[in-house]
Design a protein around this motif. Structure first.
Motif, short mmCIF file in Angstrom:
data_model
loop_
_atom_site.label_atom_id
_atom_site.label_comp_id
_atom_site.label_asym_id
_atom_site.label_seq_id
_atom_site.Cartn_x
_atom_site.Cartn_y
_atom_site.Cartn_z
N VAL A 79 3.04 18.54 31.79
CA VAL A 79 3.45 19.54 31.34
C VAL A 79 3.54 20.94 32.38
O VAL A 79 4.05 21.76 32.00
CB VAL A 79 3.49 19.91 29.60
CG1 VAL A 79 4.16 21.50 29.47
CG2 VAL A 79 4.56 18.27 28.64
N LEU A 80 2.36 20.47 31.87
CA LEU A 80 1.70 22.38 32.69
C LEU A 80 1.91 21.62 34.50
O LEU A 80 2.20 23.04 34.64
CB LEU A 80 -0.06 21.98 32.99
CG LEU A 80 -0.69 22.23 30.55
CD1 LEU A 80 -1.39 21.88 30.89
CD2 LEU A 80 -0.24 23.75 30.94
N LEU A 88 10.28 18.59 29.12
CA LEU A 88 9.58 19.32 28.26
C LEU A 88 9.17 18.74 26.92
O LEU A 88 7.85 18.55 26.61
CB LEU A 88 9.11 21.07 28.27
CG LEU A 88 9.08 21.44 30.03
CD1 LEU A 88 9.28 22.82 30.57
CD2 LEU A 88 7.19 21.44 30.50
N ILE A 140 5.62 16.89 25.54
CA ILE A 140 4.62 17.78 24.22
C ILE A 140 4.82 16.76 23.24
O ILE A 140 4.01 15.89 22.35
CB ILE A 140 5.48 18.94 23.55
CG1 ILE A 140 5.28 19.54 24.52
CG2 ILE A 140 4.81 18.98 22.03
CD1 ILE A 140 5.83 21.15 24.65
N VAL A 178 -3.68 18.90 16.12
CA VAL A 178 -2.22 18.94 17.22
C VAL A 178 -1.56 20.29 17.35
O VAL A 178 -0.92 20.63 18.48
CB VAL A 178 -1.61 17.93 17.24
CG1 VAL A 178 -0.53 17.49 17.88
CG2 VAL A 178 -2.92 16.34 17.56
N ASP A 179 -1.22 21.53 16.38
CA ASP A 179 -0.01 22.06 16.48
C ASP A 179 -1.02 22.88 17.42
O ASP A 179 -0.37 23.92 18.08
CB ASP A 179 -0.03 22.06 14.71
CG ASP A 179 0.69 21.71 14.30
OD1 ASP A 179 1.44 20.33 15.09
OD2 ASP A 179 1.49 21.59 13.24
N MET A 189 -1.24 21.68 21.34
CA MET A 189 0.11 22.34 21.77
C MET A 189 0.58 23.85 21.16
O MET A 189 0.94 24.27 22.90
CB MET A 189 1.26 21.99 20.91
CG MET A 189 0.86 19.91 20.85
SD MET A 189 0.81 19.35 22.99
CE MET A 189 -0.39 17.96 22.68
N ASP A 190 -0.06 24.97 20.30
CA ASP A 190 0.22 26.32 20.61
C ASP A 190 -0.43 26.72 21.87
O ASP A 190 0.37 28.23 22.53
CB ASP A 190 0.32 26.34 19.24
CG ASP A 190 1.21 26.83 17.77
OD1 ASP A 190 2.17 26.60 18.89
OD2 ASP A 190 -0.07 26.81 17.08
N LEU A 245 -0.61 26.05 24.42
CA LEU A 245 -0.55 25.79 25.94
C LEU A 245 0.25 27.02 27.54
O LEU A 245 -0.48 27.14 28.07
CB LEU A 245 1.11 24.31 25.93
CG LEU A 245 0.61 22.77 25.39
CD1 LEU A 245 2.02 21.97 25.37
CD2 LEU A 245 -1.07 22.14 26.61
N PRO A 246 1.18 27.81 26.10
CA PRO A 246 1.32 29.14 27.50
C PRO A 246 0.37 29.43 27.45
O PRO A 246 0.03 30.11 28.64
CB PRO A 246 1.75 29.87 26.06
CG PRO A 246 2.71 28.75 25.65
CD PRO A 246 1.67 27.26 25.02
N ARG A 249 -1.36 27.48 30.64
CA ARG A 249 -0.33 27.50 31.88
C ARG A 249 -1.02 28.85 32.29
O ARG A 249 -1.11 28.89 33.55
CB ARG A 249 0.83 27.33 31.47
CG ARG A 249 2.11 28.26 32.44
CD ARG A 249 2.11 26.45 33.49
NE ARG A 249 2.75 27.19 34.63
CZ ARG A 249 2.88 26.67 35.73
NH1 ARG A 249 2.05 25.70 36.25
NH2 ARG A 249 3.08 27.33 37.20
N SER A 250 -0.99 29.74 31.96
CA SER A 250 -0.81 31.02 32.54
C SER A 250 -1.96 31.44 32.84
O SER A 250 -2.79 31.85 34.41
CB SER A 250 -1.03 32.34 31.40
OG SER A 250 0.05 32.27 30.26
#
Lengths: 303, 303, 303
Positions: free
Chosen positions: B48-49, B67, B71, B109-110, B113-114, B116-117, B120-121
């Motif tokens: 995903v990343l 994507l 996830i 887990v929520d 996943m929250d 991830l952005p 990624r940054s």
């Protein structure tokens, strides 16, 4: 997870793929070279160079067939990944881009396979160097089946052929697979003479522009690295200049020593002790050793 | 082997499982978290990343679907293992145990996943730091496909989120998988700013309570470790106190240097040379370098 | 590639297999011991020694069956590879060769399995040493599932039993697999007492004739190695003499230190600091530490 929640995360992620994901703008569409196939091809070449290491029941009568199949399989795995890699050549280079990546990839694979007899000859000297250089080695079979230094130099000699043919990414995928397996990170660009032996190669790093003579022996944790990089007008390191040392023939470097700098030359026949930090040239046939600190007895105060 | 012989060995083994096999008394019955599923989940998040790293033929039109699936798969792998891990939280902690491990695992887990952005940054800056920091890097594709420092920091940024949510064992399984793959052992507890680059990360160790600023660069074999541990009344190390150094922003540490101690602060902009043993704080914008020992020419006597 | 081209390459390769491919003249025909089966057997023994690590859903009611199956499977994998390895014993040894490799391989496997309860007892002390020796360890489960030092010592204790039975190649295949997985290279010949803990074992090397006492702790990058080898009349290292140090009980060695020489004895209770190069004996209860170089502030000139 709820589908809705996943979608909201993806919405936040998507704008973050426009940068840093690849310098080839349509990299994602086009596809990176596949690490799995690149390594599958490398493994076929290992089996050609050391028949029997992965196929315990290989019979002599099959050797011809086994070798033909090994080379054919290696080509089939590597050729498409090389084609896929070629667009990732450094675009700041002033060289003209290839007109036909597919055609070029065929020519490169042919040259790689042509080099196998030369590579095999070098490896015979490398296996001999390991057997002669380690009193714990009791058979060539042990060296071939259980010495990571042999994995490292075999993989390097293959990756170096691709590097010489200006293949991007794929040789680095190979060297990184080898790094994972052996702990030994030899950049595909490094030039290394025959009879090379790295004993316990974990932590060994040999940089892209290093030049290493014949019958050189390194132990664990040895670095042949760069001291500092000249920067361009944008403050970025300049690529493609000699920044790693030259190590002449018959040098031995003990564990965890660091040798840095593109001007640094370690003269032939020199021995570098362990845990030394070397940033200047060393004349031939010298020792560079550190004093051991004096032991102090523990007391109630200093514990 | 004969069945009878095997049974007699098992008879001698069985009493030896009552100690040391797990501090959770019914650990064997209940099941440890499964390393395989934990790593399968981690790998989905890598994809995903960095879309395309393991699926060479990913087409742009499929990115959304790819994507979402990544996830969803990551959640499906990780959630049950997190639930299984939660009973292994350190029971000496005075925190109340969760009433409902299943419910808590969904919430964790929520939150993962929250994040991830944000992860990624951070990774965009990490990839940039690798590209800018190594003259051998000729494309972002090369950095993403073949730089173990990127594997190490990506895995760490994911494991660190689980650590912040007080998940035991699973983040350490992730960091240990990464250690196997890259030679780089970053404890999930370590705090690391953006633009982090470890070149050739074999042998790098970063301890649980280390704090590392932005744009820091380490080379192979660098240790950010503990000097000694205060012991409790039973002579056991006290858990959960700061025992690893603080490394401020824009610091560079060369190969095989060791920096120890919870009070040790390496000031911003400092450069630490290779093979140095640092146990005290260093002011900002300094050098800490060792002299190279004087070479001696080999003679018949000293050989 | 074209079939004709492949055949011409094979023609050049074939004469290069008569040397360096094995010291057993018909090695290729006969077959090397298979690394895959050797490691499959080793993994079965890991599952016997730490029930549940790879089979998360093991129920207590199945423990008997699980252990019996584990030992039976391990025997089935290892016995044929041991038989295949025995002809590779060092033929310079004056010992008579076994008359019957198959029979001998059965006896060796029986002795290996007989040693499992002893190995398990040693490992209980090793797990305890890791838990007590690292403030970051919060449960035995974490130590068993995520500490590479446990993988390294478990594998070593198994390989060492085979070494003691004069099995060639197979124990080295095991130690090399472990080296790949953990970065820790312990030769199967090394003698290591109980309660051994290597924290972050990447880069650790322990040589064949090293002798290590009880409750010894090493950190990453520690070498227990050979200083130099006496050569025979042909200039080749003499095999099978003590060339690695003795480390007595309760010694701690910090990261990246190198200890060399068959006469070197590190006395009980001594602490060796990081990045030290030790080539002489050290009395019991001492410190061997290096001074940290004085930091210099960066100026416009020295940058």
């Amino acid at each position: 997870m709820e589908a809705k929640k996943i979608e909201s995360i993806v919405e936040k992620l998507r704008p973050l793929y426009s940068q840093g994901a690849g310098d080839c703008p349509d990299a994602v569409l086009q596809g990176y070279p596949d690490p799995k196939n690149s390594i599958a091809g490398l493994r076929c070449l290992f089996e050609v160079l050391f028949p029997g290491i992965n196929a315990a029941r290989l019979g002599q009568q099959d050797l011809q067939e086994y070798l033909v199949k090994g080379i054919a399989d290696a080509s089939a795995y590597l050729r498409p990944e090389i084609e896929r890699a070629l667009p990732f050549r450094w675009d700041s280079e002033s060289k003209p881009q290839s007109a036909n990546f597919e055609e070029e990839s065929h020519a490169i694979v042919d040259r790689l396979m042509d080099s196998l007899p030369h590579i095999r000859s070098m490896l015979i000297a490398d296996v001999q160097a390991a057997y002669d250089g380690d009193p714990a080695a009791l058979s060539y079979a042990e060296v071939i089946l259980a010495y990571p230094g042999i994995v490292a130099i075999t993989s390097h000699r293959i990756a170096h052929e691709l590097y010489k043919n200006d293949v991007p990414v794929v040789p680095r995928i190979m060297s990184e697979w080898t790094h994972t397996k052996t702990g030994c990170d030899i950049h595909p660009g490094a030039t290394i003479g025959k009879g090379f032996f790295v004993d316990h190669p974990t932590g060994v790093v040999i940089g892209e522009t290093a030049e290493i003579g014949e019958h050189v022996k390194f132990y664990q944790g040895v670095t042949i690295g760069a001291k500092s990089f000249p920067l361009d007008e944008n403050g970025k390191p300049i690529k493609h200049i000699k920044r790693h040392p030259t190590v002449e023939s018959d040098v031995v470097v003990y564990s965890n020593s660091t040798i840095l700098g593109g001007d640094t030359v370690i003269g032939a026949g020199t021995t570098i002790g362990g845990n030394v930090f070397v940033t200047k040239s060393v004349p031939p046939k010298s020792f560079v050793m550190r004093e051991m600190p004096q032991p102090r007895i523990k007391t109630d105060e200093n514990q």
